[in-house]
Design an enzyme around this catalytic site. Structure first.
Site, PDB file in Angstrom:
ATOM      1  N   ASN A   1       0.872  -1.165   0.000  1.00 43.98           N
ATOM      2  CA  ASN A   1       0.000   0.000   0.000  1.00 43.98           C
ATOM      3  C   ASN A   1       0.913   1.220   0.000  1.00 43.98           C
ATOM      4  OD1 ASN A   1      -1.747   2.071   0.507  1.00 43.98           O
ATOM      5  ND2 ASN A   1      -2.668   1.169   2.337  1.00 43.98           N
TER       6      ASN A   1
ATOM      7  N   ARG B   1     -10.259   8.848  20.092  1.00 46.97           N
ATOM      8  CA  ARG B   1      -9.879   8.540  21.481  1.00 46.97           C
ATOM      9  C   ARG B   1      -9.714   9.827  22.293  1.00 46.97           C
ATOM     10  NH1 ARG B   1      -5.405   4.174  20.495  1.00 46.97           N
ATOM     11  NH2 ARG B   1      -5.425   5.541  18.712  1.00 46.97           N
TER      12      ARG B   1
ATOM     13  N   LYS C   1       3.165   0.732   3.220  1.00 46.29           N
ATOM     14  CA  LYS C   1       2.753  -0.250   4.237  1.00 46.29           C
ATOM     15  C   LYS C   1       2.753  -1.609   3.545  1.00 46.29           C
ATOM     16  CE  LYS C   1      -0.166   2.846   6.878  1.00 46.29           C
ATOM     17  NZ  LYS C   1      -1.274   3.622   6.323  1.00 46.29           N
TER      18      LYS C   1
ATOM     19  N   HIS D   1     -12.906   2.790   0.025  1.00 42.97           N
ATOM     20  CA  HIS D   1     -12.922   1.768   1.092  1.00 42.97           C
ATOM     21  C   HIS D   1     -13.584   0.469   0.633  1.00 42.97           C
ATOM     22  CE1 HIS D   1     -13.103   5.337   4.128  1.00 42.97           C
ATOM     23  NE2 HIS D   1     -11.844   4.985   3.928  1.00 42.97           N
TER      24      HIS D   1
ATOM     25  N   ILE E   1     -12.315   3.333  14.723  1.00 44.84           N
ATOM     26  CA  ILE E   1     -13.405   3.813  15.583  1.00 44.84           C
ATOM     27  C   ILE E   1     -14.481   2.734  15.709  1.00 44.84           C
ATOM     28  CG2 ILE E   1     -15.235   5.551  15.803  1.00 44.84           C
ATOM     29  CD1 ILE E   1     -13.378   7.500  14.252  1.00 44.84           C
ATOM     30  N   GLY E   2     -14.884   2.160  14.585  1.00 46.10           N
ATOM     31  CA  GLY E   2     -15.948   1.159  14.592  1.00 46.10           C
ATOM     32  C   GLY E   2     -15.600  -0.068  15.415  1.00 46.10           C
ATOM     33  N   GLU E   3     -14.306  -0.446  15.376  1.00 44.63           N
ATOM     34  CA  GLU E   3     -13.886  -1.650  16.100  1.00 44.63           C
ATOM     35  C   GLU E   3     -13.695  -1.407  17.590  1.00 44.63           C
ATOM     36  OE1 GLU E   3     -10.313  -2.995  14.064  1.00 44.63           O
ATOM     37  OE2 GLU E   3     -11.337  -2.762  12.144  1.00 44.63           O
TER      38      GLU E   3
ATOM     39  N   ARG F   1     -12.070  15.630   7.446  1.00 47.47           N
ATOM     40  CA  ARG F   1     -12.860  15.967   6.256  1.00 47.47           C
ATOM     41  C   ARG F   1     -14.307  16.231   6.646  1.00 47.47           C
ATOM     42  NH1 ARG F   1     -11.559  10.743   3.171  1.00 47.47           N
ATOM     43  NH2 ARG F   1      -9.461  10.481   3.993  1.00 47.47           N
TER      44      ARG F   1
ATOM     45  N   GLU G   1      -8.053  -5.463   4.971  1.00 50.51           N
ATOM     46  CA  GLU G   1      -7.987  -5.165   3.543  1.00 50.51           C
ATOM     47  C   GLU G   1      -6.842  -5.924   2.879  1.00 50.51           C
ATOM     48  OE1 GLU G   1      -8.324  -1.079   5.100  1.00 50.51           O
ATOM     49  OE2 GLU G   1      -9.124  -0.606   3.123  1.00 50.51           O
TER      50      GLU G   1
ATOM     51  N   HIS H   1     -17.457   1.694   7.853  1.00 43.36           N
ATOM     52  CA  HIS H   1     -15.999   1.730   8.013  1.00 43.36           C
ATOM     53  C   HIS H   1     -15.651   3.078   8.637  1.00 43.36           C
ATOM     54  CE1 HIS H   1     -11.720   1.030   6.872  1.00 43.36           C
ATOM     55  NE2 HIS H   1     -11.739   2.352   6.980  1.00 43.36           N
ATOM     56  N   LEU H   2     -15.284   3.054   9.908  1.00 37.23           N
ATOM     57  CA  LEU H   2     -15.046   4.304  10.628  1.00 37.23           C
ATOM     58  C   LEU H   2     -13.591   4.387  11.078  1.00 37.23           C
ATOM     59  CD1 LEU H   2     -18.237   4.111  12.920  1.00 37.23           C
ATOM     60  CD2 LEU H   2     -18.075   5.029  10.590  1.00 37.23           C
ATOM     61  N   GLY H   3     -12.746   4.990  10.253  1.00 37.86           N
ATOM     62  CA  GLY H   3     -11.348   5.240  10.630  1.00 37.86           C
ATOM     63  C   GLY H   3     -11.123   6.735  10.553  1.00 37.86           C
TER      64      GLY H   3
ATOM     65  N   ARG I   1      -2.412  -2.263  -3.558  1.00 36.96           N
ATOM     66  CA  ARG I   1      -3.628  -1.485  -3.297  1.00 36.96           C
ATOM     67  C   ARG I   1      -3.602  -0.260  -4.213  1.00 36.96           C
ATOM     68  NH1 ARG I   1      -4.941   3.201   0.816  1.00 36.96           N
ATOM     69  NH2 ARG I   1      -7.130   3.336   0.338  1.00 36.96           N
TER      70      ARG I   1
HETATM   71  P1  ADP Z   1      -6.996   4.970   9.220  1.00 38.95           P
HETATM   72  O1  ADP Z   1      -8.227   5.427   8.490  1.00 38.95           O
HETATM   73  O2  ADP Z   1      -5.913   5.995   9.238  1.00 38.95           O
HETATM   74  O3  ADP Z   1      -6.547   3.571   8.870  1.00 38.95           O
HETATM   75  P2  ADP Z   1      -7.911   3.782  11.713  1.00 38.95           P
HETATM   76  O4  ADP Z   1      -8.830   2.805  11.078  1.00 38.95           O
HETATM   77  O5  ADP Z   1      -6.688   3.254  12.393  1.00 38.95           O
HETATM   78  O6  ADP Z   1      -7.465   4.936  10.731  1.00 38.95           O
HETATM   79  O7  ADP Z   1      -8.776   4.610  12.778  1.00 38.95           O
HETATM   80  C1  ADP Z   1      -8.247   5.678  13.486  1.00 38.95           C
HETATM   81  C2  ADP Z   1      -9.312   6.201  14.425  1.00 38.95           C
HETATM   82  O8  ADP Z   1      -9.678   5.145  15.327  1.00 38.95           O
HETATM   83  C3  ADP Z   1      -8.849   7.356  15.286  1.00 38.95           C
HETATM   84  O9  ADP Z   1      -9.868   8.329  15.370  1.00 38.95           O
HETATM   85  C4  ADP Z   1      -8.656   6.705  16.657  1.00 38.95           C
HETATM   86  O10 ADP Z   1      -8.849   7.584  17.710  1.00 38.95           O
HETATM   87  C5  ADP Z   1      -9.752   5.682  16.619  1.00 38.95           C
HETATM   88  N1  ADP Z   1      -9.523   4.667  17.664  1.00 38.95           N
HETATM   89  C6  ADP Z   1      -8.575   3.713  17.718  1.00 38.95           C
HETATM   90  N2  ADP Z   1      -8.646   3.042  18.901  1.00 38.95           N
HETATM   91  C7  ADP Z   1      -9.667   3.589  19.602  1.00 38.95           C
HETATM   92  C8  ADP Z   1     -10.249   3.360  20.882  1.00 38.95           C
HETATM   93  N3  ADP Z   1      -9.787   2.419  21.696  1.00 38.95           N
HETATM   94  N4  ADP Z   1     -11.293   4.134  21.262  1.00 38.95           N
HETATM   95  C9  ADP Z   1     -11.760   5.104  20.454  1.00 38.95           C
HETATM   96  N5  ADP Z   1     -11.255   5.379  19.246  1.00 38.95           N
HETATM   97  C10 ADP Z   1     -10.228   4.635  18.828  1.00 38.95           C
END
Ligand code: ADP
Length: 410
Positions: A7, A292, A14, A187, A339-341, A248, A392, A215-217, A98
């Site tokens: 990636n 976080r 990565k 995504h 975030i989702g996980e 964004r 992924e 998908h919440l990152g 990717r």
């Molecule tokens: P990317 O889109 O860069 O791959 P990630 O999927 O790693 O990002 O998601 C990053 C987000 O996940 C950040 O907002 C981070 O704060 C949140 N996150 C990771 N671990 C936790 C947690 N334990 N509690 C709340 N949010 C978290």
């Protein structure tokens, strides 16, 4: 076979080395032998981090000026006598790349033939920031591993099943035919992975499932998956549309953009930077783009951190309800991405009020689910809520194996 999954970003690579085969895919027994990243490419202090499965992480810092040097360093690391996982570069059987944007040309992953690479180059105007880095990484890898197959796996391809009613904007139609202005979505690999895992967990074939995957990152999107096919998704022509994201803005009235541009006398570049880098959770809270940190700030009484989280969850709730409407119902809502996980409060707050459509989370199960597969639905819920860590890289490795074997893609 050993597939090197890459990636490549503008200043980072990565990677994962994944052991897989058609039989291993069938049994879900394929796995990563090691994973790592090279960050800050182009500087005298690039950082190469690597972790072989079951061993400690190692970090090196050195001058790495180009993607080609990064790739050479990755192969050195993978074949390192003590830290590595292979005897030498000849052990790599294939490379999976990717790629961000495949336009309308790529509806599935593809082998990297000269013609396919030309088609990716044609998509550069659609993703001027991402496709050139992806291509640079591909060219470097092809030079270092010239004799193995290379495959291209696109973020956009999965969403090519969206119908015109979902992918067109309410703009003059000629802008679509002349400039390919339409919604593409991103995504796709992640939505596809968690869609597949959720069908396995639910024990249902694709023909019997209507799923909403979230998908919440740092970037974030929602996807409506009907009978295994993406029928709508929240990211659009660019990865700005839809949900509120880390930096964004998500959905926005274009009229507001012109107003701000004039009122603040902003250039196009400044405006793009504002929409992409200074908006979303960061822009609203004034505290951070990191969920976080926002949850911590909210717990200490920071009002705009709370507002940012509330807006994030509200926007997501709207999309979940909308996509249930699009599909005429929903069997499961799936949360993935950092975030989702991990952020159970965000999951809980995003489905509040959706009990009317059968969606209800069990608070204890939800609080306990972090970074692992879990069904967090309340006993009385008719719609399941699942947490599924995304993977992924595994999808990229699997597509590569299937392409090399001439097998059908799932
Ligand atoms: P990317 O889109 O860069 O791959 P990630 O999927 O790693 O990002 O998601 C990053 C987000 O996940 C950040 O907002 C981070 O704060 C949140 N996150 C990771 N671990 C936790 C947690 N334990 N509690 C709340 N949010 C978290």
């Amino acid at each position: 076979m050993k597939v090197l999954v890459l990636n490549c970003g503008s200043s980072s690579v990565k990677y994962q080395l994944i052991e897989t085969s058609l039989e291993a895919i069938e049994k879900n027994e394929d796995h990563a032998l090691g994973r790592g990243s090279v960050e800050r490419i182009g500087t005298a202090a690039a950082v190469h981090t690597f972790q072989a499965a079951g061993r400690d992480k190692v970090t090196d810092s050195k001058e790495i000026l180009e993607h080609r040097d990064a790739l050479a360093d990755i192969l050195r690391m993978l074949a390192h006598p003590e830290r590595g996982v292979i005897a030498g570069p000849a052990d790599v059987d294939a490379v999976g790349h990717r790629m961000v944007h495949g336009g309308e040309r790529f509806t599935a992953s593809a082998l990297a033939t000269p013609e396919a690479i030309r088609a990716v180059q044609d998509c550069v105007p659609l993703a001027p920031l991402h496709n050139p880095s992806n291509l640079r990484g591909y060219e470097a890898a092809r030079r270092i591993l010239p004799d193995v197959p290379h495959a291209l796996v696109f973020d956009t391809a999965y969403h090519q099943t969206m119908p015109p009613v979902a992918f067109l904007y309410g703009l003059p139609y000629v802008l679509y035919t002349r400039h390919a202005v339409r919604r593409y979505g991103f995504h796709g690999t992640s939505h596809r992975f968690v869609g597949w895992r959720s069908r396995v967990l639910l024990g249902k074939p694709r023909e019997q499932t209507r799923l909403i995957t979230c998908h919440l990152g740092n970037g974030a999107s929602v996807c409506a998956i009907d009978h295994g096919r993406s029928v709508d998704t929240s990211l659009g022509f660019t990865p700005i549309e839809g949900l509120i994201m880390g930096t964004r803005c998500g959905d926005l009235d274009p009229g507001a953009i012109f107003h701000v541009m004039h009122a603040e006398d902003l250039s196009e570049h400044q405006l793009t930077t504002m929409l992409n880098k200074h908006s979303g959770l960061q822009g609203i809270s004034g505290v951070s783009n990191d969920m976080r940190e926002l949850l911590e700030a909210e717990a200490k009484g920071h009002e705009r951190a709370k507002l940012a989280i509330d807006m994030f969850c509200y926007r997501l709730r709207k999309y979940i309800a909308a996509y249930a409407g699009v599909m005429g119902g929903v069997d499961a809502v799936i949360f993935t991405g950092g975030i989702g996980e991990n952020a159970s409060p965000v999951r809980a707050r995003s489905v509040v009020g959706l009990e009317f459509m059968g969606l209800k989370i069990d608070p204890a199960k939800n609080a306990a689910a972090a970074g692992m597969e879990a069904d967090v639905s309340a006993a009385e819920a008719s719609v399941r809520t699942l947490v599924i860590p995304t993977n992924e890289e595994l999808i990229i490795a699997r597509d590569t194996v299937r392409l090399v074997a001439g097998a059908e893609q799932d």
